[in-house]
Design a protein around this motif. Sequence first.
Motif, PDB file in Angstrom:
ATOM      1  N   TYR A 144      21.465  90.807  37.843  1.00  0.00           N
ATOM      2  CA  TYR A 144      21.220  89.404  38.140  1.00  0.00           C
ATOM      3  C   TYR A 144      19.736  89.094  38.021  1.00  0.00           C
ATOM      4  O   TYR A 144      18.894  89.911  38.392  1.00  0.00           O
ATOM      5  N   CYS A 145      19.437  87.894  37.529  1.00  0.00           N
ATOM      6  CA  CYS A 145      18.062  87.438  37.583  1.00  0.00           C
ATOM      7  C   CYS A 145      17.962  86.314  38.612  1.00  0.00           C
ATOM      8  O   CYS A 145      18.946  85.624  38.893  1.00  0.00           O
ATOM      9  N   ALA A 146      16.776  86.168  39.158  1.00  0.00           N
ATOM     10  CA  ALA A 146      16.537  85.160  40.177  1.00  0.00           C
ATOM     11  C   ALA A 146      15.147  84.577  39.971  1.00  0.00           C
ATOM     12  O   ALA A 146      14.259  85.251  39.422  1.00  0.00           O
ATOM     13  N   ALA A 147      14.949  83.342  40.405  1.00  0.00           N
ATOM     14  CA  ALA A 147      13.682  82.654  40.192  1.00  0.00           C
ATOM     15  C   ALA A 147      13.293  81.841  41.426  1.00  0.00           C
ATOM     16  O   ALA A 147      14.149  81.253  42.093  1.00  0.00           O
TER      17      ALA A 147
ATOM     18  N   THR B 130      12.071  82.181  28.770  1.00  0.00           N
ATOM     19  CA  THR B 130      12.967  83.314  29.008  1.00  0.00           C
ATOM     20  C   THR B 130      12.171  84.512  29.518  1.00  0.00           C
ATOM     21  O   THR B 130      11.040  84.740  29.091  1.00  0.00           O
ATOM     22  N   VAL B 131      12.779  85.233  30.431  1.00  0.00           N
ATOM     23  CA  VAL B 131      12.229  86.505  30.890  1.00  0.00           C
ATOM     24  C   VAL B 131      13.169  87.603  30.437  1.00  0.00           C
ATOM     25  O   VAL B 131      14.398  87.448  30.509  1.00  0.00           O
ATOM     26  N   TYR B 132      12.591  88.695  29.975  1.00  0.00           N
ATOM     27  CA  TYR B 132      13.378  89.799  29.440  1.00  0.00           C
ATOM     28  C   TYR B 132      13.241  91.041  30.318  1.00  0.00           C
ATOM     29  O   TYR B 132      12.222  91.243  30.978  1.00  0.00           O
ATOM     30  N   LEU B 133      14.270  91.861  30.297  1.00  0.00           N
ATOM     31  CA  LEU B 133      14.216  93.176  30.904  1.00  0.00           C
ATOM     32  C   LEU B 133      14.643  94.177  29.832  1.00  0.00           C
ATOM     33  O   LEU B 133      15.824  94.268  29.501  1.00  0.00           O
TER      34      LEU B 133
ATOM     35  N   THR C   5      11.037  97.583  31.248  1.00  0.00           N
ATOM     36  CA  THR C   5       9.860  96.733  31.118  1.00  0.00           C
ATOM     37  C   THR C   5      10.268  95.273  31.257  1.00  0.00           C
ATOM     38  O   THR C   5      11.169  94.818  30.535  1.00  0.00           O
ATOM     39  N   ILE C   6       9.613  94.566  32.163  1.00  0.00           N
ATOM     40  CA  ILE C   6       9.863  93.137  32.326  1.00  0.00           C
ATOM     41  C   ILE C   6       8.772  92.362  31.603  1.00  0.00           C
ATOM     42  O   ILE C   6       7.602  92.754  31.618  1.00  0.00           O
TER      43      ILE C   6
ATOM     44  N   LEU D  15      17.995  92.687  28.422  1.00  0.00           N
ATOM     45  CA  LEU D  15      18.588  91.569  29.150  1.00  0.00           C
ATOM     46  C   LEU D  15      17.674  90.358  29.064  1.00  0.00           C
ATOM     47  O   LEU D  15      16.449  90.497  29.031  1.00  0.00           O
ATOM     48  N   SER D  16      18.291  89.201  29.025  1.00  0.00           N
ATOM     49  CA  SER D  16      17.542  87.946  28.978  1.00  0.00           C
ATOM     50  C   SER D  16      17.907  87.081  30.175  1.00  0.00           C
ATOM     51  O   SER D  16      19.057  87.075  30.621  1.00  0.00           O
ATOM     52  N   CYS D  17      16.933  86.351  30.652  1.00  0.00           N
ATOM     53  CA  CYS D  17      17.147  85.389  31.738  1.00  0.00           C
ATOM     54  C   CYS D  17      16.490  84.088  31.297  1.00  0.00           C
ATOM     55  O   CYS D  17      15.260  83.994  31.247  1.00  0.00           O
ATOM     56  N   ALA D  18      17.309  83.116  30.954  1.00  0.00           N
ATOM     57  CA  ALA D  18      16.802  81.849  30.444  1.00  0.00           C
ATOM     58  C   ALA D  18      16.894  80.759  31.502  1.00  0.00           C
ATOM     59  O   ALA D  18      17.903  80.650  32.207  1.00  0.00           O
TER      60      ALA D  18
END
Length: 124
Positions: A94-97, A77-80, A68-69, A19-22
């Motif tokens: 869901y990703c959150a920042a 980008t943060v990956y999972l 692994t994050i 998963l990606s969180c951009a």
Amino acid sequence: VQLQASGGGLVQPGGSLRLSCAGVGFTLDKRAIGWFRQAPGTEREWVSCISSSDDSTYYADSVKGRFTISEDNAENTVYLQMNSLRPEDTAVYYCAADPIYGSGCMDGPRFGSWGQGTLVTVSS
């Protein structure tokens, strides 16, 4: 401030997804990033996070050793990375920042910015 989560899909048990969180319009650097998931009929569950203070990573017991994050500041980008997926991992992720220090990133209500969610289905 906008987060875009992507990478979900259908995978067989034992398979992998990333998963990606951009971040769009802002930098994810100096912000904690959390991944949460919600299966139908259940409450939102914290999965993993990386803190904004020292990039420490944290994992729920249910995913420890399988997920692994990581973050790529150049890509903003943060990956999972999710390996050895199980049917019980099926959920909308869901990703959150937000700027959160240390293990506080495990606490969903501390996050002010959320992505739209990406569906992960683990099924044969």
